[in-house]
Design a protein around this motif. Structure first.
Motif, PDB file in Angstrom:
ATOM      1  N   LYS A   1       0.818  -1.209   0.000  1.00  0.00           N
ATOM      2  CA  LYS A   1       0.000   0.000   0.000  1.00  0.00           C
ATOM      3  C   LYS A   1       0.853   1.260   0.000  1.00  0.00           C
ATOM      4  O   LYS A   1       0.581   2.213  -0.737  1.00  0.00           O
ATOM      5  CB  LYS A   1      -0.930  -0.001   1.212  1.00  0.00           C
ATOM      6  CG  LYS A   1      -1.903   1.170   1.246  1.00  0.00           C
ATOM      7  CD  LYS A   1      -2.880   1.035   2.394  1.00  0.00           C
ATOM      8  CE  LYS A   1      -3.907   2.157   2.400  1.00  0.00           C
ATOM      9  NZ  LYS A   1      -4.908   1.985   3.493  1.00  0.00           N
ATOM     10  N   LEU A   2       1.916   1.273   0.805  1.00  0.00           N
ATOM     11  CA  LEU A   2       2.773   2.460   0.863  1.00  0.00           C
ATOM     12  C   LEU A   2       3.543   2.652  -0.443  1.00  0.00           C
ATOM     13  O   LEU A   2       3.715   3.788  -0.896  1.00  0.00           O
ATOM     14  CB  LEU A   2       3.745   2.340   2.037  1.00  0.00           C
ATOM     15  CG  LEU A   2       3.123   2.406   3.430  1.00  0.00           C
ATOM     16  CD1 LEU A   2       4.205   2.375   4.491  1.00  0.00           C
ATOM     17  CD2 LEU A   2       2.254   3.653   3.593  1.00  0.00           C
ATOM     18  N   ALA A   3       3.995   1.560  -1.042  1.00  0.00           N
ATOM     19  CA  ALA A   3       4.700   1.677  -2.321  1.00  0.00           C
ATOM     20  C   ALA A   3       3.765   2.204  -3.403  1.00  0.00           C
ATOM     21  O   ALA A   3       4.146   3.076  -4.204  1.00  0.00           O
ATOM     22  CB  ALA A   3       5.270   0.317  -2.724  1.00  0.00           C
ATOM     23  N   ALA A   4       2.530   1.703  -3.434  1.00  0.00           N
ATOM     24  CA  ALA A   4       1.562   2.185  -4.423  1.00  0.00           C
ATOM     25  C   ALA A   4       1.221   3.651  -4.177  1.00  0.00           C
ATOM     26  O   ALA A   4       1.134   4.453  -5.120  1.00  0.00           O
ATOM     27  CB  ALA A   4       0.302   1.329  -4.376  1.00  0.00           C
ATOM     28  N   ALA A   5       1.038   4.027  -2.898  1.00  0.00           N
ATOM     29  CA  ALA A   5       0.704   5.418  -2.573  1.00  0.00           C
ATOM     30  C   ALA A   5       1.833   6.353  -2.949  1.00  0.00           C
ATOM     31  O   ALA A   5       1.600   7.445  -3.492  1.00  0.00           O
ATOM     32  CB  ALA A   5       0.381   5.532  -1.083  1.00  0.00           C
ATOM     33  N   LEU A   6       3.074   5.956  -2.668  1.00  0.00           N
ATOM     34  CA  LEU A   6       4.215   6.808  -3.016  1.00  0.00           C
ATOM     35  C   LEU A   6       4.375   6.908  -4.526  1.00  0.00           C
ATOM     36  O   LEU A   6       4.679   7.982  -5.054  1.00  0.00           O
ATOM     37  CB  LEU A   6       5.484   6.251  -2.376  1.00  0.00           C
ATOM     38  CG  LEU A   6       6.777   7.034  -2.644  1.00  0.00           C
ATOM     39  CD1 LEU A   6       6.637   8.487  -2.213  1.00  0.00           C
ATOM     40  CD2 LEU A   6       7.954   6.381  -1.935  1.00  0.00           C
ATOM     41  N   GLY A   7       4.165   5.802  -5.231  1.00  0.00           N
ATOM     42  CA  GLY A   7       4.276   5.846  -6.692  1.00  0.00           C
ATOM     43  C   GLY A   7       3.246   6.778  -7.315  1.00  0.00           C
ATOM     44  O   GLY A   7       3.581   7.577  -8.202  1.00  0.00           O
ATOM     45  N   VAL A   8       2.016   6.713  -6.850  1.00  0.00           N
ATOM     46  CA  VAL A   8       0.972   7.607  -7.366  1.00  0.00           C
ATOM     47  C   VAL A   8       1.285   9.058  -6.999  1.00  0.00           C
ATOM     48  O   VAL A   8       1.101   9.974  -7.809  1.00  0.00           O
ATOM     49  CB  VAL A   8      -0.406   7.187  -6.831  1.00  0.00           C
ATOM     50  CG1 VAL A   8      -1.475   8.212  -7.212  1.00  0.00           C
ATOM     51  CG2 VAL A   8      -0.787   5.812  -7.370  1.00  0.00           C
ATOM     52  N   ALA A   9       1.779   9.282  -5.786  1.00  0.00           N
ATOM     53  CA  ALA A   9       2.125  10.641  -5.368  1.00  0.00           C
ATOM     54  C   ALA A   9       3.235  11.220  -6.242  1.00  0.00           C
ATOM     55  O   ALA A   9       3.200  12.407  -6.596  1.00  0.00           O
ATOM     56  CB  ALA A   9       2.555  10.640  -3.904  1.00  0.00           C
ATOM     57  N   LEU A  10       4.206  10.394  -6.609  1.00  0.00           N
ATOM     58  CA  LEU A  10       5.274  10.868  -7.489  1.00  0.00           C
ATOM     59  C   LEU A  10       4.721  11.234  -8.866  1.00  0.00           C
ATOM     60  O   LEU A  10       5.148  12.224  -9.483  1.00  0.00           O
ATOM     61  CB  LEU A  10       6.356   9.796  -7.627  1.00  0.00           C
ATOM     62  CG  LEU A  10       7.224   9.560  -6.390  1.00  0.00           C
ATOM     63  CD1 LEU A  10       8.076   8.308  -6.579  1.00  0.00           C
ATOM     64  CD2 LEU A  10       8.112  10.769  -6.122  1.00  0.00           C
ATOM     65  N   LEU A  11       3.764  10.449  -9.365  1.00  0.00           N
ATOM     66  CA  LEU A  11       3.167  10.747 -10.662  1.00  0.00           C
ATOM     67  C   LEU A  11       2.347  12.034 -10.628  1.00  0.00           C
ATOM     68  O   LEU A  11       2.295  12.772 -11.616  1.00  0.00           O
ATOM     69  CB  LEU A  11       2.281   9.584 -11.105  1.00  0.00           C
ATOM     70  CG  LEU A  11       2.994   8.275 -11.459  1.00  0.00           C
ATOM     71  CD1 LEU A  11       1.976   7.180 -11.756  1.00  0.00           C
ATOM     72  CD2 LEU A  11       3.932   8.469 -12.648  1.00  0.00           C
ATOM     73  N   LEU A  12       1.699  12.306  -9.513  1.00  0.00           N
ATOM     74  CA  LEU A  12       0.836  13.477  -9.396  1.00  0.00           C
ATOM     75  C   LEU A  12       1.576  14.711  -8.894  1.00  0.00           C
ATOM     76  O   LEU A  12       0.963  15.774  -8.759  1.00  0.00           O
ATOM     77  CB  LEU A  12      -0.332  13.179  -8.452  1.00  0.00           C
ATOM     78  CG  LEU A  12      -1.276  12.066  -8.879  1.00  0.00           C
ATOM     79  CD1 LEU A  12      -2.376  11.872  -7.845  1.00  0.00           C
ATOM     80  CD2 LEU A  12      -1.891  12.360 -10.246  1.00  0.00           C
ATOM     81  N   ASN A  13       2.861  14.580  -8.612  1.00  0.00           N
ATOM     82  CA  ASN A  13       3.614  15.703  -8.050  1.00  0.00           C
ATOM     83  C   ASN A  13       3.928  16.773  -9.086  1.00  0.00           C
ATOM     84  O   ASN A  13       4.080  17.944  -8.747  1.00  0.00           O
ATOM     85  CB  ASN A  13       4.918  15.193  -7.425  1.00  0.00           C
ATOM     86  CG  ASN A  13       5.609  16.255  -6.615  1.00  0.00           C
ATOM     87  OD1 ASN A  13       4.973  17.085  -5.964  1.00  0.00           O
ATOM     88  ND2 ASN A  13       6.938  16.252  -6.640  1.00  0.00           N
ATOM     89  N   GLY A  14       4.025  16.378 -10.342  1.00  0.00           N
ATOM     90  CA  GLY A  14       4.315  17.356 -11.386  1.00  0.00           C
ATOM     91  C   GLY A  14       3.085  18.143 -11.791  1.00  0.00           C
ATOM     92  O   GLY A  14       1.964  17.882 -11.351  1.00  0.00           O
ATOM     93  N   LYS A  15       3.296  19.129 -12.639  1.00  0.00           N
ATOM     94  CA  LYS A  15       2.205  19.973 -13.108  1.00  0.00           C
ATOM     95  C   LYS A  15       1.673  19.433 -14.427  1.00  0.00           C
ATOM     96  O   LYS A  15       2.401  19.275 -15.389  1.00  0.00           O
ATOM     97  CB  LYS A  15       2.689  21.416 -13.300  1.00  0.00           C
ATOM     98  CG  LYS A  15       3.091  22.101 -11.998  1.00  0.00           C
ATOM     99  CD  LYS A  15       3.517  23.533 -12.248  1.00  0.00           C
ATOM    100  CE  LYS A  15       3.879  24.228 -10.943  1.00  0.00           C
ATOM    101  NZ  LYS A  15       4.317  25.637 -11.165  1.00  0.00           N
ATOM    102  N   ARG A  16       0.391  19.129 -14.450  1.00  0.00           N
ATOM    103  CA  ARG A  16      -0.234  18.628 -15.672  1.00  0.00           C
ATOM    104  C   ARG A  16      -1.721  19.001 -15.652  1.00  0.00           C
ATOM    105  O   ARG A  16      -2.283  19.310 -14.598  1.00  0.00           O
ATOM    106  CB  ARG A  16      -0.070  17.111 -15.788  1.00  0.00           C
ATOM    107  CG  ARG A  16      -0.576  16.343 -14.589  1.00  0.00           C
ATOM    108  CD  ARG A  16      -0.467  14.837 -14.816  1.00  0.00           C
ATOM    109  NE  ARG A  16       0.856  14.444 -15.182  1.00  0.00           N
ATOM    110  CZ  ARG A  16       1.818  14.161 -14.306  1.00  0.00           C
ATOM    111  NH1 ARG A  16       1.579  14.284 -13.004  1.00  0.00           N
ATOM    112  NH2 ARG A  16       2.991  13.785 -14.707  1.00  0.00           N
ATOM    113  N   ARG A  17      -2.330  18.959 -16.799  1.00  0.00           N
ATOM    114  CA  ARG A  17      -3.745  19.295 -16.897  1.00  0.00           C
ATOM    115  C   ARG A  17      -4.592  18.229 -16.219  1.00  0.00           C
ATOM    116  O   ARG A  17      -4.308  17.044 -16.277  1.00  0.00           O
ATOM    117  CB  ARG A  17      -4.146  19.410 -18.370  1.00  0.00           C
ATOM    118  CG  ARG A  17      -3.494  20.570 -19.111  1.00  0.00           C
ATOM    119  CD  ARG A  17      -4.012  20.679 -20.528  1.00  0.00           C
ATOM    120  NE  ARG A  17      -5.465  20.920 -20.543  1.00  0.00           N
ATOM    121  CZ  ARG A  17      -6.182  20.999 -21.648  1.00  0.00           C
ATOM    122  NH1 ARG A  17      -5.596  20.865 -22.845  1.00  0.00           N
ATOM    123  NH2 ARG A  17      -7.464  21.228 -21.594  1.00  0.00           N
TER     124      ARG A  17
END
Length: 318
Positions: free
Chosen positions: A104-120
């Motif tokens: 769960k923590l690995a999945a949460a961190l991976g998603v957080a890294l993907l959403l950390n940048g600026k995108r539409r």
């Protein structure tokens, strides 16, 4: 030559009446504060400390919810270590914690890294990933999840299209626990948001300097990201570990009181509930609850002790 005028004691000290008024005012403020705190104080006494004290007493008794509790001392605690179902529930819960927390923590961190940048549409993505956490461990979600992983259901059909025939995860002793691990990982929204907040605090200058020095993405992640967000990692690790020990609804819906199939979903909380409200052995169930509390406390203490070696706080001396 200047004349020094002596200060009279009556002028220096407050009058008796004024002193009494000050004490009365402070007393009124204290009473007002306790009045505002009274709902919380009553809640703690009646809904937390009171039930805990009662449970501790019942753990030393033989109590069936109907008759007067009979004092048996440490018999309930001693009986656990010869109870095969209790031992199985301990193993199942420990295995679940060991699998569900890192996944769960690995999945949460991976998603957080993907959403950390600026995108539409970033806000929409964050809401979509956070959504499953809002419904929590509800009965309806567990029912839907069990249905999806049953024989010839959606997941089984998709896997069969790729040549993998599992016969349904819900009825497979080798996959039933993994099904619950995936359910926990699906509800990654809360730790994801906390990870995302931690990532926002990492200075961009560190990444730029590392990139100039030739560090690749993995090196930047291991040398900058993880050390900088280590307090956030520790917080999520602690909270998710405690939460995993307390999982009940999904396990009970999927496996029932017997932990079907073949006892692979017999979680500690499920067996505790079954002994207390199924067999009416509330004294034994209370003892189980206190053992769980002590176990969670021990694991928490070990996590805090291990944090000294890998958790780095801002401004902390090396």
């Amino acid at each position: 030559m200047a004349t020094v005028t002596p200060i009279r004691a009556a002028d220096a000290a407050p009058s008796g009446a004024g002193h009494r008024r000050g004490r009365a005012r402070r007393s009124d403020d204290g009473i007002t504060g306790y009045l505002f705190l009274s709902p919380w104080i009553l809640g703690v006494l009646l809904l937390t400390l009171g039930p805990m004290a009662t449970s501790l007493y019942l753990s030393f008794t033989d109590y069936d919810l109907f008759d007067t509790p009979e004092w048996v001392g440490l018999d309930n605690y001693a009986r656990m270590f010869s109870d095969q179902r209790w031992l199985r529930s301990v193993r199942v819960t420990a295995l679940y914690v060991a699998l569900a927390v890192p996944v769960k923590l690995a999945a949460a961190l991976g998603v957080a890294l993907l959403l950390n940048g600026k995108r539409r549409g970033q806000g929409l993505y964050r809401a979509a990933f956070y959504g499953p956490s809002l419904i929590g461990g509800s009965v309806s979600v567990a029912i839907v999840w069990k249905t999806m992983f049953s024989d010839d259901a959606a997941v089984d059909r998709v896997l069969r299209a790729f040549g993998v025939d599992t016969g349904g995860w819900a009825g497979n002793p080798d996959l039933s626990l993994l099904m619950l691990v995936l359910l926990a990982a699906w509800q990654l929204g809360a730790p994801m948001v906390i990870f995302l907040a931690g990532l926002k605090q990492v200075p961009r200058e560190l990444y730029e300097a590392a990139e100039v020095d030739g560090a690749g993405p993995w090196r930047r992640f291991a040398s900058i990201t993880l050390p900088m967000i280590s307090p956030v990692v520790f917080f999520n690790l602690l909270m998710e570990t405690i939460h995993s020990f307390q999982v009940f609804t999904s396990a009970y819906v999927v496996g029932g009181p017997n932990g079907a199939p073949a006892g692979t979903t017999l979680f500690y909380t499920v067996y505790l509930f079954d002994r207390g409200f199924g067999d009416y052995r509330m004294g034994y169930a209370s003892a189980m609850a206190w053992v769980l509390l002590l176990a969670v406390g021990l694991v928490t203490a070990l996590l805090f002790r291990s944090a000294r070696g890998w958790v780095h706080y801002s401004g902390e001396k090396a």
